[in-house]
Write an enzyme that holds these catalytic residues in place. Sequence first.
Site, PDB file in Angstrom:
ATOM      1  N   ARG A  66      30.828  60.553  30.684  1.00  0.00           N
ATOM      2  CA  ARG A  66      30.307  60.671  32.046  1.00  0.00           C
ATOM      3  C   ARG A  66      29.402  61.894  32.189  1.00  0.00           C
ATOM      4  NH1 ARG A  66      34.556  60.572  36.497  1.00  0.00           N
ATOM      5  NH2 ARG A  66      35.818  61.806  35.091  1.00  0.00           N
ATOM      6  N   HIS A  86      31.733  55.034  53.117  1.00  0.00           N
ATOM      7  CA  HIS A  86      32.846  54.219  52.645  1.00  0.00           C
ATOM      8  C   HIS A  86      33.238  53.237  53.752  1.00  0.00           C
ATOM      9  CE1 HIS A  86      36.368  53.163  50.326  1.00  0.00           C
ATOM     10  NE2 HIS A  86      37.070  53.234  51.448  1.00  0.00           N
ATOM     11  N   VAL A  99      38.217  60.698  44.711  1.00  0.00           N
ATOM     12  CA  VAL A  99      37.437  59.520  45.121  1.00  0.00           C
ATOM     13  C   VAL A  99      37.733  59.166  46.580  1.00  0.00           C
ATOM     14  CG1 VAL A  99      37.080  57.055  44.694  1.00  0.00           C
ATOM     15  CG2 VAL A  99      37.360  58.633  42.771  1.00  0.00           C
ATOM     16  N   ASP A 100      36.678  58.980  47.365  1.00  0.00           N
ATOM     17  CA  ASP A 100      36.775  58.632  48.791  1.00  0.00           C
ATOM     18  C   ASP A 100      37.599  59.660  49.570  1.00  0.00           C
ATOM     19  OD1 ASP A 100      35.221  56.368  48.331  1.00  0.00           O
ATOM     20  OD2 ASP A 100      36.951  55.150  47.853  1.00  0.00           O
TER      21      ASP A 100
HETATM   22  C1  GAR Z   1      28.903  49.508  51.404  1.00  0.00           C
HETATM   23  O1  GAR Z   1      29.742  48.750  52.221  1.00  0.00           O
HETATM   24  C2  GAR Z   1      29.491  50.877  51.135  1.00  0.00           C
HETATM   25  O2  GAR Z   1      30.190  51.389  52.254  1.00  0.00           O
HETATM   26  C3  GAR Z   1      30.415  50.601  49.992  1.00  0.00           C
HETATM   27  O3  GAR Z   1      29.700  49.731  49.162  1.00  0.00           O
HETATM   28  C4  GAR Z   1      28.845  48.925  49.990  1.00  0.00           C
HETATM   29  C5  GAR Z   1      27.456  48.992  49.417  1.00  0.00           C
HETATM   30  O4  GAR Z   1      26.603  48.089  50.080  1.00  0.00           O
HETATM   31  N1  GAR Z   1      30.796  51.807  49.315  1.00  0.00           N
HETATM   32  C6  GAR Z   1      32.006  52.030  48.790  1.00  0.00           C
HETATM   33  O5  GAR Z   1      32.888  51.205  48.777  1.00  0.00           O
HETATM   34  C7  GAR Z   1      32.208  53.433  48.211  1.00  0.00           C
HETATM   35  N2  GAR Z   1      33.582  53.692  47.984  1.00  0.00           N
HETATM   36  P1  GAR Z   1      25.049  48.312  50.075  1.00  0.00           P
HETATM   37  O6  GAR Z   1      24.627  48.393  48.600  1.00  0.00           O
HETATM   38  O7  GAR Z   1      24.487  47.092  50.734  1.00  0.00           O
HETATM   39  O8  GAR Z   1      24.737  49.562  50.830  1.00  0.00           O
END
Ligand code: GAR
Length: 220
Positions: free
Chosen positions: A71, A115, A150-151
């Site tokens: 990473r 999130h 995370v989150d």
């Molecule tokens: C969104 O709903 C965002 O909140 C989520 O991924 C999706 C991406 O959609 N993020 C997470 O879950 C982070 N933990 P997008 O590519 O259309 O913006």
Amino acid sequence: MSLPARRRTAILISGRGSNMAALLAAASDPAFPAEIAVVLANKAGAGGLAHAAGAGIPTALVESRPFGRDRAAFEAAMEAELARHGVELIALAGFMRVLTEGFVRRWEGRMINIHPSLLPAFPGLDTHARALAAGVRLHGCTVHLVTPGVDEGPILAQAAVPVLAGDTEDSLAARVLAQEHALYPAALALLAAGRVRLEDGRVVTDSAPGPSGEVLRNPG
Ligand code: GAR
């Protein structure tokens, strides 16, 4: 009268990039306090890349897969792109790679994430299905400063939506996503304008609760 300098911001994506598109739209206004310096994806198939390129925004592809478990090496390649574009702030927008503590510490206070839940409820994946299974009456989305967990990280902004009878994962996701697209630009604007500070590990802003200050109650 000249406008104040805008903070050069990178948007990091892994997928379709609808939140990215919302940020690009907001930042197309010269008065928005952040300008999007680059959209960086870790997956070649990220749909958001084509959208960003079509909008005339510089894009970068740093694939994480070839780096395997290394990473730090992947992040060093990302850092090179961020430096090349003079990036000051990072907005994670559906960026599905866990970042190392070293990377997060380097960007602490300058990196935000969105999130799809009312954190600290439902960190991780499948948030809408888990909200339905838990029977919560209110669900929503959170923008937070990124810390190594995370989150996790100090909460900057949240929007709540009701969970309705008959909701499916998809219908609930769509209701939340509409709020994400409004919340994320507003939160980035606060950060870029220097209106976010931390007190005792919590975010303090000088902005009023909005839009109406009303309580969202469900059932009414
Ligand atoms: C969104 O709903 C965002 O909140 C989520 O991924 C999706 C991406 O959609 N993020 C997470 O879950 C982070 N933990 P997008 O590519 O259309 O913006």
